[in-house]
Scaffold this motif. Sequence first.
Motif, short mmCIF file in Angstrom:
data_model
loop_
_atom_site.label_atom_id
_atom_site.label_comp_id
_atom_site.label_asym_id
_atom_site.label_seq_id
_atom_site.Cartn_x
_atom_site.Cartn_y
_atom_site.Cartn_z
N GLU A 108 0.85 -1.20 0.00
CA GLU A 108 0.00 0.00 0.00
C GLU A 108 0.88 1.25 0.00
OE1 GLU A 108 -3.19 0.40 -0.16
OE2 GLU A 108 -3.95 -1.65 0.12
N GLY A 109 0.49 2.24 -0.76
CA GLY A 109 1.26 3.48 -0.82
C GLY A 109 2.31 3.49 -1.91
N PHE A 110 2.47 2.37 -2.61
CA PHE A 110 3.49 2.27 -3.66
C PHE A 110 3.24 3.30 -4.76
CE2 PHE A 110 5.19 0.50 -7.61
CZ PHE A 110 6.46 0.08 -7.23
N ALA A 111 1.99 3.39 -5.22
CA ALA A 111 1.66 4.32 -6.31
C ALA A 111 2.00 5.76 -5.94
CB ALA A 111 0.18 4.19 -6.68
N ALA A 112 1.65 6.15 -4.72
CA ALA A 112 1.92 7.52 -4.28
C ALA A 112 3.42 7.79 -4.21
CB ALA A 112 1.27 7.76 -2.92
N GLN A 113 4.19 6.79 -3.75
CA GLN A 113 5.65 6.96 -3.68
C GLN A 113 6.25 7.12 -5.07
OE1 GLN A 113 7.76 4.13 -1.04
NE2 GLN A 113 5.75 3.56 -0.26
N VAL A 114 5.81 6.27 -5.99
CA VAL A 114 6.34 6.35 -7.36
C VAL A 114 5.97 7.70 -7.97
CG1 VAL A 114 6.19 5.39 -9.69
CG2 VAL A 114 6.27 3.86 -7.71
N SER A 115 4.72 8.13 -7.79
CA SER A 115 4.28 9.40 -8.34
C SER A 115 5.10 10.57 -7.79
CB SER A 115 2.79 9.61 -8.02
OG SER A 115 2.34 10.85 -8.53
N ALA A 116 5.32 10.58 -6.48
CA ALA A 116 6.08 11.67 -5.87
C ALA A 116 7.50 11.73 -6.40
CB ALA A 116 6.07 11.52 -4.35
N SER A 133 -2.51 9.74 -8.49
CA SER A 133 -1.99 8.40 -8.74
C SER A 133 -2.94 7.36 -8.18
CB SER A 133 -0.60 8.24 -8.09
OG SER A 133 -0.70 8.39 -6.68
N THR A 134 -2.86 6.16 -8.74
CA THR A 134 -3.69 5.06 -8.26
C THR A 134 -3.00 3.74 -8.50
OG1 THR A 134 -5.86 3.98 -8.48
CG2 THR A 134 -4.90 4.87 -10.47
N ALA A 135 -3.28 2.77 -7.66
CA ALA A 135 -2.78 1.41 -7.86
C ALA A 135 -3.84 0.66 -8.66
CB ALA A 135 -2.51 0.73 -6.52
N GLY A 136 -3.94 0.96 -9.94
CA GLY A 136 -5.08 0.52 -10.75
C GLY A 136 -4.97 -0.85 -11.37
N GLY A 137 -3.79 -1.46 -11.36
CA GLY A 137 -3.64 -2.77 -11.97
C GLY A 137 -3.63 -2.72 -13.49
#
Length: 352
Positions: A108-116, A133-137
């Motif tokens: 959890e939080g991976f998408a936000a970290q990558v985006s930042a 950002s979203t972890a949309g698959g």
Amino acid sequence: MMAKRETIVVVGTGARTPLGFDAASSAAAIRAGISAIQDHPYMIDRFGERMKVARDTGIDMSLAGPERAVEIALSPALDALQSLAVARQAAKVSLILSTGESRPGQKEGFAAQVSAKLRSRLAEHIVLEGGGSTAGGHAGGLLAIYHACKTLRDGKAEFCLAGGVDTYLEPETLEWLDENEQLHSEGNIYGFCPGEAAGFCLLTTLTIARTFGLQPLLEVVGASVASEENRIKTETVVLGEGLGAAFRFLFEDAPIDPVGRIICDMNGERYRGNEYGFAVIRNPGRFKDAADFETPADCWGDVGAASGPLFVSLITEAEARNYQRTPLSLIWAGSENGTRAAVLLGGPRSAA
């Protein structure tokens, strides 16, 4: 009488895949049927064989987590923005990014970290404003395009950089896929070969493209999202209701011409093939040949959230090199969480 909706166009693309570090080389390899699938350097599956994967050989295997995803995503994001650099006009860009769904090896939080982290790198080159950002698959990259179209039509941005980045090559992720019997091997022919990639599309309205002197590469004729209740890895039976609905929503406002090119994220899993078959039956008369579809995962592996934007780059490359033989193309993808997304694309002449 309803006013005509503002036309959304693609004015830039970028791709980085196991087949090539840019859109042109990746598309050429796909067209030639070249496969990047190979044995993993050290990971062994439950049958005692090395796992079959497709990896970015330009990035050290020791680089992991958000840092690896950003390293994959940076160059294609900059490639997609290149048209703005050529235009030499100040522009603000909204970044809408998707990664894979939360899973072992991608918390959890991976998408936000990558985006930042990606925003920080891109800020050296362009002014970024808004987005998310979203972890949309698997459907994530197409979801990003869907939300970008809405953002542009609502007048909340001039340009949207919509993209997806994914990597399955974390050891914890590979072991989880193996435990779920999803890895392709001689002992499991209905699994898939995990990959890693990133794809981006720079989108704007036709009006703004003309203002900036940008040549449209494609028109986004429509974008749709739906949900499937009978998901993969459950005891239910899929009947294509979610994907069928995504197609139906897409075709409601589309030209009556049948779709001539279909690119999708089918990866060898039987579920996806069954779902597509039912979805086609639910939308009769909308395809020139529904059995004539392309599955790039056969060549660059399953690239998850990057799939949709990469499909766009395949079509822009075909248009640029005059081997796109049909005016309408359908791209679609489905996430394990039930999200289904589809985009209908027309050639640049349709945007004129």
